[in-house]
Enzyme design. Structure first.
Site, PDB file in Angstrom:
ATOM      1  N   ASP A 281      37.508  77.034  58.552  1.00 31.88           N
ATOM      2  CA  ASP A 281      37.017  76.835  57.184  1.00 31.88           C
ATOM      3  C   ASP A 281      35.580  76.296  57.254  1.00 31.88           C
ATOM      4  OD1 ASP A 281      37.167  76.700  54.434  1.00 31.88           O
ATOM      5  OD2 ASP A 281      38.330  74.843  54.382  1.00 31.88           O
TER       6      ASP A 281
ATOM      7  N   GLU B 139      30.194  78.315  56.497  1.00 31.23           N
ATOM      8  CA  GLU B 139      28.999  78.986  55.930  1.00 31.23           C
ATOM      9  C   GLU B 139      27.716  78.554  56.613  1.00 31.23           C
ATOM     10  OE1 GLU B 139      31.359  77.339  54.193  1.00 31.23           O
ATOM     11  OE2 GLU B 139      32.473  79.151  53.701  1.00 31.23           O
TER      12      GLU B 139
ATOM     13  N   ASP C  84      37.624  79.084  47.266  1.00 29.58           N
ATOM     14  CA  ASP C  84      38.221  78.100  46.357  1.00 29.58           C
ATOM     15  C   ASP C  84      38.175  78.584  44.913  1.00 29.58           C
ATOM     16  OD1 ASP C  84      38.634  76.666  48.628  1.00 29.58           O
ATOM     17  OD2 ASP C  84      36.990  75.261  48.301  1.00 29.58           O
TER      18      ASP C  84
END
Ligand SMILES: *[C@@H]1O[C@H](CO)[C@@H](O)[C@H](O)[C@H]1NC(C)=O
Ligand SMILES: *[C@@H]1O[C@H](CO)[C@@H](O)[C@H](O)[C@H]1NC(C)=O
Ligand SMILES: *[C@@H]1O[C@H](CO)[C@@H](O)[C@H](O)[C@H]1NC(C)=O
Ligand SMILES: *[C@@H]1O[C@H](CO)[C@@H](O)[C@H](O)[C@H]1NC(C)=O
Length: 959
Positions: A527, A530, A603
């Site tokens: 996760d 980015e 999300d």
């Protein structure tokens, strides 16, 4: 523990994170120097009738190199006669043209390594080469059914088919590679000289570059300053589709599949589509804002052809889109911060061919582990190993299938990933082993930020070995993330990738720290890659941070997340002596990420709007190769009401990746917690997913070979039906013939499903017949809450396993049901079934079963039908069977085939017989017993056939 971590997020993050998304945290084009410059240049071009690109080829410099598929030439710009550029054009296998432009002998090198990360291998030139035709104004390469026209002055590149321009580079003269310069260089001349320049004054470049050094050397955004030590180095290019009405791709954006205008007469968005991997929790459901992943691939589509363009750039990129002629042509403008120009023109001319062409460059999604297609139960967080065991037991108690329990950040001690919180998870190995005994897996989260704590061995080792990203001053970059003060792993360093593998090794002999408290049934979720940096600009890493090789973060930003995904997937493959298929979910992605595992849409909100947006996003991800995708079932934020939860499970059950997940603040919503009648509905949806696992696996097999996505939108399946070009709320599962339109609205009892062809479709559940029509028609399909609109297309044979068990691995030897959905003639259909061990790579050696089922009218009788099972593998080359195939000769008696030789086809259901068959059926196999059950007049069920999946057989149905 829980509370303190939670508080940490509040303190260290921007206060709003992660509870709400504030648009002002993210830049708009006017807040970005190079985007302003790119759009301003386009505006000047539009406003001038005499605009001409300053870039041209020196004809005398053109060189063809053997085997005659490559051309190089010098290019110069009339703006800066002293600066040199080199053009390289390669014609590759599959007729792909690669067009590169780079500055040569400049002050610095532009970033040119995106291809080395995105491409599966160095592309192969087309053999034996192409025919080049030299003309006064340019040169033309002729191959296949297309020609590639390179014009010298100004430089343009066109892909032409049958006299029609399919793709045009620099046709509007917006191409620009800002060369490296010194800060003291004379500023550009003012715009007032613009007209003079167009009449021959090449001393001045203001007409082209604008009158001022807008954001060249330093930029600020809110509290952050980007030092921009290299100055301006942007790359702009116009890429036009003069004959394509629709464009698709460039995920990830939450918006329609068919991309809408960002400029021009029918402007829908005022901002360009942005590609810059960002952590935007609770994003807008219809927006061109960038999200977690970026793939610079676009399809241009019309009823006549489909083509693709892959603009292999890894820096922040903005894309403007408009239609010069509505419903006829599309113009795009790509504005990137840095990097060379490296563009691939994919000639199509069908969507399927464009997929295969793109896959030849960046690879396909490999066959996943079978369990990964099952249902994943996640939440932030299952708080203890006892909690995990309880969840698994409750699924059993409620007779609900489930394959994987997920662990979010709270399993780890203070977000030191790999280190179990031994209060709550005192026995992680025993926990995983117990789940494994029930046929289930564990997925644990591992993020790329490391707590900067010397008692954290991963951080200490990474620091000692120099595997951490540096800041602009050359110190280790430290930012804030879940653990508080954090440093980031730098997977651009190949040594870092090797070291990462060692950590996951389950062999006690590996050097360095190892994750001993793990098992080979524990899989990984990457996760925040980015990367998400709570106190960084736009919640990510400052662009002047420095990676291995000295490249700035700005050059490689969109690749960062993929390399983490790649390293983890590779670590899992090699963690034991036997190579096993990995499962790694990543949030961030780039071109080529499909090779490493699944992604999801991040999300999302628990709203109907986001439920619908998730479907469009998964379709768009698939266009760009990222086919193993899903959205959080139920929505990450919020508490869906029971009706929404049921509909969301229907959406999830028809996504390639099917996971329920929820924010720590949400109420628990595991399906067994729902009250009746919802609980039974949820159970039925889970069972439906499991009964269709053979269909999903077939689709993944095909995707692993062809690159054609698992979920296929309307324009992909019916490329000539223009009425389907904007449909993005229904889709087909692989080549199965199953058509799905999930309901994403409340209080709905039926759905309007679009049927594009003159074919009969059958409701999956009640076999009701719906007739399609040439040119398309909508039909009404009943869709009460418990029912998802799901149709068989006539002409399909669909294999299912109708004895769903508690996990996918428990179904490995279960018998099959074949549903023969006859086409409109009532006599033909076909389908296939691909099987292997679902776990290892022995399929690459031919340990697999691939069967073809066909139904056709027998020659002699009118009222008769033959249903046949034959071996498809023996008739095909290994390469066509599975991605990665290495075997030469297929052996129908391979070890896997022997292992499943007791697996039967237990029943055949025939839909659409024109007449009701007589009770006496002839079965020319071994005369097993049969029963007949006419559910509806058009359906015939044949049971207890006693035919095996691995055998060739045929059944004659006569009446
Ligand atoms: C290479 O292309 C040139 C120009 O079209 C042609 O004359 C020559 O025969 C080609 N050579 C090969 C090996 O195809
Ligand atoms: C263009 O296409 C849209 C939607 O496909 C349609 O509604 C519209 O009528 C078309 N316009 C023209 C001018 O053909
Ligand atoms: C649990 O973890 C803490 C902190 O790392 C450690 O000090 C302690 O010894 C561990 N307890 C057990 C039982 O392993
Ligand atoms: C792990 O150990 C097994 C047997 O001990 C060995 O065959 C295998 O090569 C080892 N794998 C790695 C990655 O070291």
């Amino acid at each position: 523990m829980l509370l303190s971590c939670f508080a940490a997020a509040l303190v260290f993050g921007q206060l709003s994170f992660p509870f709400a998304f504030d648009p002002s945290d993210f830049k708009t084009c006017p807040q970005v120097g190079f985007c302003r410059r790119g759009r301003a240049l386009a505006k000047r071009a539009t406003e001038s009738s005499q605009w001409v690109s300053p870039y041209s080829v020196r004809p005398e410099s053109v060189v063809l190199s053997p085997p005659n598929a490559s051309l190089s030439a010098q290019v110069f710009s009339s703006l800066y006669p002293g600066i040199r550029f080199e053009l390289q054009v390669d014609v590759l296998e599959h007729g792909i043209a690669r067009v590169r432009l780079d500055e040569v002998n400049g002050m610095r090198r532009r970033y040119h390594q995106a291809a080395s990360w995105a491409l599966v291998a160095e592309p192969t030139l087309m053999a034996p080469g192409v025919v080049w035709r030299f003309e006064e104004s340019g040169i033309r390469a002729l191959y296949d059914d297309v020609e590639l026209e390179i014009s010298y002055a100004p430089l343009t590149v066109k892909l032409i088919r049958a006299g029609r321009e399919e793709l045009v580079l620099n046709g509007r003269g917006l191409l620009h590679l800002e060369h490296f310069r010194t800060k003291t260089a004379a500023p550009s001349t003012a715009l007032s000289e613009y007209q003079a320049v167009l009449h021959g004054n090449t001393e001045s470049n203001g007409w082209f570059e604008g009158g001022e050094a807008d954001g060249y050397w330093e930029e600020t955004f809110k509290a952050w300053t980007d030092s921009k030590p290299k100055g301006p180095e942007s790359f702009f290019i116009d890429i036009d589709f003069p004959h394509h009405s629709h464009v698709y791709g460039i995920p990830q954006h939450a918006t329609s599949l068919s991309l809408r205008e960002t400029t021009g007469g029918n402007q829908y968005f005022s901002e360009p589509f942005r590609l810059y991997n960002n952590d935007i929790g609770g994003y807008d459901a219809d927006s061109p804002m960038s999200l977690y992943g970026s793939i610079p691939l676009m399809h241009g589509h019309s009823t006549e052809s489909t083509v693709g363009v892959f603009n292999l750039v890894a820096s922040e990129t903005w894309v403007d889109i408009f239609h010069p002629v509505l419903n006829k042509s599309t113009a795009t403008h790509w504005i990137s911060e840095s990097g060379i120009m490296d563009i691939f023109l994919l000639p199509g001319p069908t969507p399927d061919l464009v997929f295969t062409q793109y896959a030849s460059l960046t690879g396909t999604a490999p066959l996943p582990a079978y369990f990964a297609l099952g249902y994943h139960q996640s939440r932030w967080n299952y708080i203890s190993s006892q909690d995990v065991r309880d969840v698994s037991r409750r699924f059993d108690a409620e007779n609900m299938p489930m394959d994987v329990v997920w662990l979010d950040i709270q399993y780890s001690q203070g977000q030191k990933y790999f280190i179990w919180d031994n209060q709550s998870f005192p026995d992680p190995v025993e926990m995983a082993d117990e789940l494994a005994a029930a046929g289930r897996k564990v997925v644990a989260i591992i993020d790329p930020h490391l707590k900067t704590s010397n008692d954290y061995p991963i951080f200490s080792e990474a620091q000692d070995k120099g595997f951490l990203v540096k800041d602009a001053e050359g110190e280790i970059f430290v930012g804030q993330c879940w653990p508080g003060s954090s440093a980031w792993l730098d997977f651009f360093n190949p040594q870092c990738q090797n070291w990462w593998r060692g950590i996951f090794s389950l062999n006690s002999t590996a050097d360095g720290w190892r994750w001993a408290e793990s098992t080979d049934n524990t899989f990984i979720w990457n996760d925040m890659n980015e990367p998400s940096v709570f106190n960084g600009p736009e919640l990510t890493m400052p662009k002047d941070s420095v990676h291995y090789g000295g490249w700035e973060h700005r050059d490689v930003h969109n690749i960062y997340g993929m390399l983490f995904h790649k390293a983890t997937a590779s670590a899992l493959v090699h963690r034991t002596g036997t190579m096993k298929r990995p499962f790694v979910l990543s949030r961030s992605f780039y071109a080529g990420s499909q090779r490493f595992g699944a992604i999801w849409t991040g999300d999302n909100l628990g709203t109907w709007e986001h439920m619908a947006a998730g479907i469009r996003m998964i379709l768009s991800d698939g266009i760009a190769g990222m086919t193993f995708s899903g959205s959080d079932v139920g929505g990450f934020f919020g508490n869906p009401d029971p009706e929404m939860l049921v509909r969301w499970y229907q959406v999830g059950a028809f996504s390639p990746f099917f996971r329920a997940h929820a924010h720590i603040d949400t109420k628990r919503r595991e399906p067994y917690l729902s009250a009746e009648p919802y609980r039974s509905m949820l159970r039925d949806i889970l069972k439906l997913r499991y009964s269709l696992l053979p269909v999903w696996y077939n689709a993944f097999r095909e995707a692993s070979v062809s690159g054609i996505p698992v979920l296929r939108p309307q324009y992909v399946v019916f490329p000539k039906d223009s009425h389907g070009f904007e449909i993005d709320d229904q889709f087909y599962i692989g080549g199965s013939g199953l058509l799905v339109k999930p309901v994403t609205l409340p209080h709905v009892e039926s759905a309007e499903v679009y049927l594009a062809d003159d074919q009969v479709y059958y409701d999956y559940f009640d076999h009701q017949v719906h007739q399609g029509a040439m040119g398309g028609r909508y039909v009404t399909v009943s869709a009460p809450l418990a029912k998802v609109p799901l149709l068989y297309r006539g002409g399909s044979i669909v294999p299912t396993r109708l004895r769903p068990r508690l996990s996918s691995s428990l179904m490995k030897k279960d018998p099959f049901t074949l549903t023969v959905a006859l086409d409109k003639t009532g006599s033909t259909a076909s389908g296939e079934l691909y099987l292997d061990d679902g776990e290892t790579y022995t399929f690459e050696q031919g340990e697999l079963v691939w069967r073809k089922f066909i139904a056709y009218p027998s020659k002699d009788g009118q009222a008769s039908l033959i249903v046949q099972n034959h071996n498809l593998a023996s008739h095909t080359s290994a390469r066509d069977i599975v991605g990665g195939a290495k075997f030469q000769f297929y052996d129908g008696k391979n070890a896997y085939a022997r292992e499943i030789d007791s697996v039967y086809v237990e029943q055949i259901i025939i839909l659409g017989l024109k007449e009701e068959p007589k009770r006496d059926l002839e079965i020319d196999y071994r005369g097993g017993s049969y029963g007949m059950n006419n559910v509806l007049s058009s359906s015939l069920t044949i049971k207890n056939l006693g035919v095996r999946v691995v055998d060739d057989w045929q059944i004659l149905v006569q009446w």
